[in-house]
Design a protein around this motif. Structure first.
Motif, PDB file in Angstrom:
ATOM      1  N   LYS A 276      54.232  20.986  30.743  1.00  0.00           N
ATOM      2  CA  LYS A 276      54.626  21.773  29.499  1.00  0.00           C
ATOM      3  C   LYS A 276      54.373  20.870  28.426  1.00  0.00           C
TER       4      LYS A 276
ATOM      5  N   LEU B  90      53.534  20.659  24.051  1.00  0.00           N
ATOM      6  CA  LEU B  90      53.779  21.251  22.845  1.00  0.00           C
ATOM      7  C   LEU B  90      52.461  21.006  21.905  1.00  0.00           C
ATOM      8  N   ARG B  91      52.147  21.708  21.198  1.00  0.00           N
ATOM      9  CA  ARG B  91      50.822  21.803  20.397  1.00  0.00           C
ATOM     10  C   ARG B  91      51.217  21.832  18.780  1.00  0.00           C
ATOM     11  N   TRP B  92      50.564  20.892  17.997  1.00  0.00           N
ATOM     12  CA  TRP B  92      50.684  21.047  16.541  1.00  0.00           C
ATOM     13  C   TRP B  92      49.224  21.242  16.080  1.00  0.00           C
TER      14      TRP B  92
ATOM     15  N   TYR C 255      51.748  17.150  22.557  1.00  0.00           N
ATOM     16  CA  TYR C 255      53.011  16.464  23.076  1.00  0.00           C
ATOM     17  C   TYR C 255      53.168  16.774  24.542  1.00  0.00           C
TER      18      TYR C 255
ATOM     19  N   PRO D 132      59.558  15.095  19.172  1.00  0.00           N
ATOM     20  CA  PRO D 132      59.194  16.331  18.631  1.00  0.00           C
ATOM     21  C   PRO D 132      59.769  16.664  17.407  1.00  0.00           C
TER      22      PRO D 132
ATOM     23  N   ILE E 235      52.122  25.337  14.011  1.00  0.00           N
ATOM     24  CA  ILE E 235      52.259  24.798  15.526  1.00  0.00           C
ATOM     25  C   ILE E 235      51.870  26.134  16.187  1.00  0.00           C
TER      26      ILE E 235
ATOM     27  N   HIS F  17      53.854  29.237  21.437  1.00  0.00           N
ATOM     28  CA  HIS F  17      54.891  28.685  22.498  1.00  0.00           C
ATOM     29  C   HIS F  17      55.718  27.490  22.008  1.00  0.00           C
ATOM     30  N   THR F  18      55.271  26.509  21.333  1.00  0.00           N
ATOM     31  CA  THR F  18      55.793  25.388  20.755  1.00  0.00           C
ATOM     32  C   THR F  18      57.070  25.835  19.839  1.00  0.00           C
ATOM     33  N   ARG F  19      56.593  26.750  18.889  1.00  0.00           N
ATOM     34  CA  ARG F  19      57.725  27.265  18.035  1.00  0.00           C
ATOM     35  C   ARG F  19      58.882  28.092  18.871  1.00  0.00           C
TER      36      ARG F  19
ATOM     37  N   TYR G   6      59.801  27.420  21.779  1.00  0.00           N
ATOM     38  CA  TYR G   6      60.690  26.608  22.860  1.00  0.00           C
ATOM     39  C   TYR G   6      61.300  25.756  21.822  1.00  0.00           C
ATOM     40  N   LEU G   7      61.073  25.402  20.741  1.00  0.00           N
ATOM     41  CA  LEU G   7      61.932  24.497  19.720  1.00  0.00           C
ATOM     42  C   LEU G   7      62.921  25.279  19.083  1.00  0.00           C
TER      43      LEU G   7
END
Length: 646
Positions: free
Chosen positions: A92, A94-96, A121, A161, A182, A185-187, A189-190
């Protein structure tokens, strides 16, 4: 508490202290590990509320806008999972999306450059990785920018994060990164954790990208701009299109096409050949001649084929005026343009002199052909390509040297076909299926036909041999049965080995062996007199290979001989004997066939004899022979009638 021990054969009570453990109370050591879904995890102690995982945070934080005061969000997250962190957050990421500015020195086109990066991340171990997407022909070493590891902030703590907000500035190892967005998927998840992010932003424009976009809007690309700027610098070292093609990664064909599309640069391309095979180490090599219309200069480039073995120096002649007299100009003096080659001098099928070398012009490209038609008035016949292909000589067949007699022929051939000789391949089909197939013949020594002097003694003429041919590997052996009081010691006469015909490399095979044949073996001639029953049966069963064992063909040949003789008196019955009672032995049959003058071998006569029915004394009936000849005659007549009718 009292205790006792044994002293001198009797028990004595002693007073000593023991732990004061109340009766019925047990203090067990608490377990620190437990299993959840097959994984060993730390058990939560009853006296501690400490969570094993450090993320997600206990209180979600709102990052709706960068630079504002951070406030806690009332959204509560789910209870922490009991699985270990490296299992729950496996794969899993996270991508920025971010960028940083890189200063460019000593460049008039740009002062800084925008470098786009991606920040990854990994939730399983809270590590960061920074990568830069690769751009084609960027000239920058791109890819992995920072390896995956724990990256610390300037204050010494690790990045989380919550520190990577859209619009924030992140400092990593003294370099400032601007986060602009971002992925979805990252948005998502957060947001499930109660962390809200600002909307995505766009990348800022780079000065160099802005200039390129303005050029592309006018229809000029990078290669055209590069060629135009270089061709205008002819006064500084004569940088030309051929030099650019040899040093840049743009192919020459595409580069000239771009140059021809411009109004100020027109290049005529001719295909030429230099044949220097008359000199030592000379060769016939193809070239390309480029004639620049704007200033009348020429250049010659070499056309290298794949795996040609030549050094990659394609520029044979730098761009300059090419004098027709073939003399190089004096230093500091330019040649007279009137005495240099022009478009009218470059014709198909003609030769040009290039400083003492003759080049033959045989073809040109489509643009050059069109330009010559429009500007020079050339006809299609003058612009026809000349075929310069030469016939390719067939590769000579490999011939093995003459066999010297040492070893086997196959082993000697292996030394001639490869540097490291290998054992010759064997025919495993024959080895497996014809391992026990051995043809045996009785033979004796005979004189060589046409020999001026006899080399055989009377004793040699009486000697008998057994010739064995092994079908598994095409070898033969000769054995001489011992004979009492003959004066000759019998035994092995020839070791098993392959034998060739005299004067050639062709092996003696089973097809060459039949009764009545004379076989030359190592300067000796052996005549085959007879064979065993297995040999006769084997050859008759395979009569499509052994013609001499085909009784039908032998009868047809005998019938044709009887027709040519005009009678069959040799096979007539005696009037003194009853009809059908005449019989003939094998020797009588042989003499009767010879009296007719028929060209039939001994093996064919034996095949006829074996076909006919025999009596107790192994004699054949004359009537059966006549019936067989009549049947063959009738069949031949029918075949002739069919051929005439057809």
């Amino acid at each position: 508490m009292l205790g006792f021990t044994k002293i001198n054969g009797s028990f004595k009570f002693l007073d000593f202290l023991l732990p004061q453990v109340p009766y019925g109370e047990f203090h067990h050591k608490q377990q620190t590990l437990t299993y959840e879904k097959g994984y060993a995890v730390r058990a939560l102690l009853t006296h501690s509320n400490e969570n094993v995982d450090s993320y997600p945070p206990e209180m979600p934080v709102d990052y709706s806008s960068a630079g504002k005061e951070v406030t806690a969000s009332p959204v509560s997250h789910d209870a922490a999972s009991k699985l270990p962190k490296w299992v729950e957050y496996d794969r899993k990421v996270l991508r920025w999306f971010a960028y940083f500015k890189e200063s460019v020195t000593e460049s008039a086109q740009e002062q800084y450059r925008i470098r786009r990066i991606t920040i990854l991340y990994y939730l399983e171990d809270d590590t960061l990785e920074v990568t830069e997407p690769k751009q084609e022909n960027s000239g920058i070493l791109q890819g992995k920018f920072m390896k995956r590891h724990h990256i610390l902030k300037p204050d010494g703590s690790a990045y989380k994060p919550r520190d990577l907000a859209v619009g924030a500035e992140v400092i990593m190892y003294g370099r400032t990164f601007y986060i602009i967005g971002i992925d979805a998927h990252t948005r998502c998840y957060l947001e499930r954790l109660g962390i809200s992010m600002a909307p995505d932003q766009s990348y800022p424009e780079s000065p160099y990208d802005t200039k390129l976009a303005s050029l592309h809007s006018t229809g000029i690309n990078n290669a055209t701009l590069h060629v135009t700027s270089k061709t205008r610098m002819t006064g500084f070292g004569q940088q030309d299109v051929g030099f650019l093609a040899s040093m840049s990664c743009v192919p020459l064909r595409g580069l000239n096409t771009l140059a021809q599309s411009c109004g100020s640069v027109q290049v005529l391309r001719f295909y030429i050949i230099w044949d220097d095979r008359a000199s030592l180490y000379g060769d016939r090599r193809p070239y390309k001649l480029h004639y620049f219309v704007e200033d009348g200069t020429c250049e010659i480039l070499e056309s290298l084929d794949r795996n040609s073995g030549r050094d990659p120096f394609p520029v044979f002649l730098r761009r300059a005026l090419l004098p027709m007299n073939g003399e190089a100009p004096k230093p500091g003096f330019a040649p007279d343009r009137a005495m240099c080659y022009g478009p009218s001098d470059l014709r198909m099928g003609t030769c040009i002199a290039v400083y003492g070398r003759l080049f033959f012009i045989h073809d040109c490209d489509d643009f050059t052909r069109k330009w010559l038609k429009e500007n020079m008035g050339s006809s299609d016949e003058e612009l026809c390509a000349v075929d310069v292909t030469e016939p390719v000589d067939a590769a000579p067949a490999k011939q093995l040297p003459e066999y010297n007699g040492f070893g086997s022929l196959e082993d000697s051939a292996q030394n001639c076909t490869s540097l490291i000789p290998r054992p010759p391949r064997k025919d495993f089909y024959k080895l497996m299926n014809k391992d026990k197939a051995v043809l045996r013949f009785v033979c004796h020594l005979v004189e060589q036909a046409g020999a001026p002097k006899s080399r055989l003694s009377p004793t040699d003429g009486e000697r008998r041999f057994v010739l064995s041919f092994f079908m598994a590997d095409d070898t033969l052996a000769i054995f001489e049965p011992p004979l009492k009081n003959s004066g000759v010691v019998g035994g092995k006469y020839l070791e098993r080995r392959p034998v060739t015909h005299p004067g050639s490399d062709k092996l003696i095979t089973d097809v060459d062996l039949h009764v009545g044949a004379t076989v030359p073996i190592l300067q000796r001639n052996f005549e085959l007199l007879d064979a065993d029953e297995f040999t006769f049966q084997y050859m008759e069963n395979n009569r499509h290979l052994y013609v001499m064992a085909d009784a039908d063909q032998a009868l047809r040949a005998l019938a044709a001989a009887v027709q040519r003789a005009g009678n069959s008196g040799a096979f007539q019955e005696d009037d003194s004997e009853p009809s059908g009672s005449a019989y003939m032995t094998l020797s009588q049959l042989n003499e009767a066939i010879k009296s007719l003058g028929a060209v039939i071998s001994k093996h064919q006569i034996i095949s006829i004899y074996r076909r006919m029915p025999k009596d107790v004394l192994q004699r054949v009936s004359v009537m059966s022979i006549l019936q067989a000849l009549c049947c063959c005659t009738v069949l031949q007549m029918r075949c002739q009638v069919k051929m005439i009718c057809s």
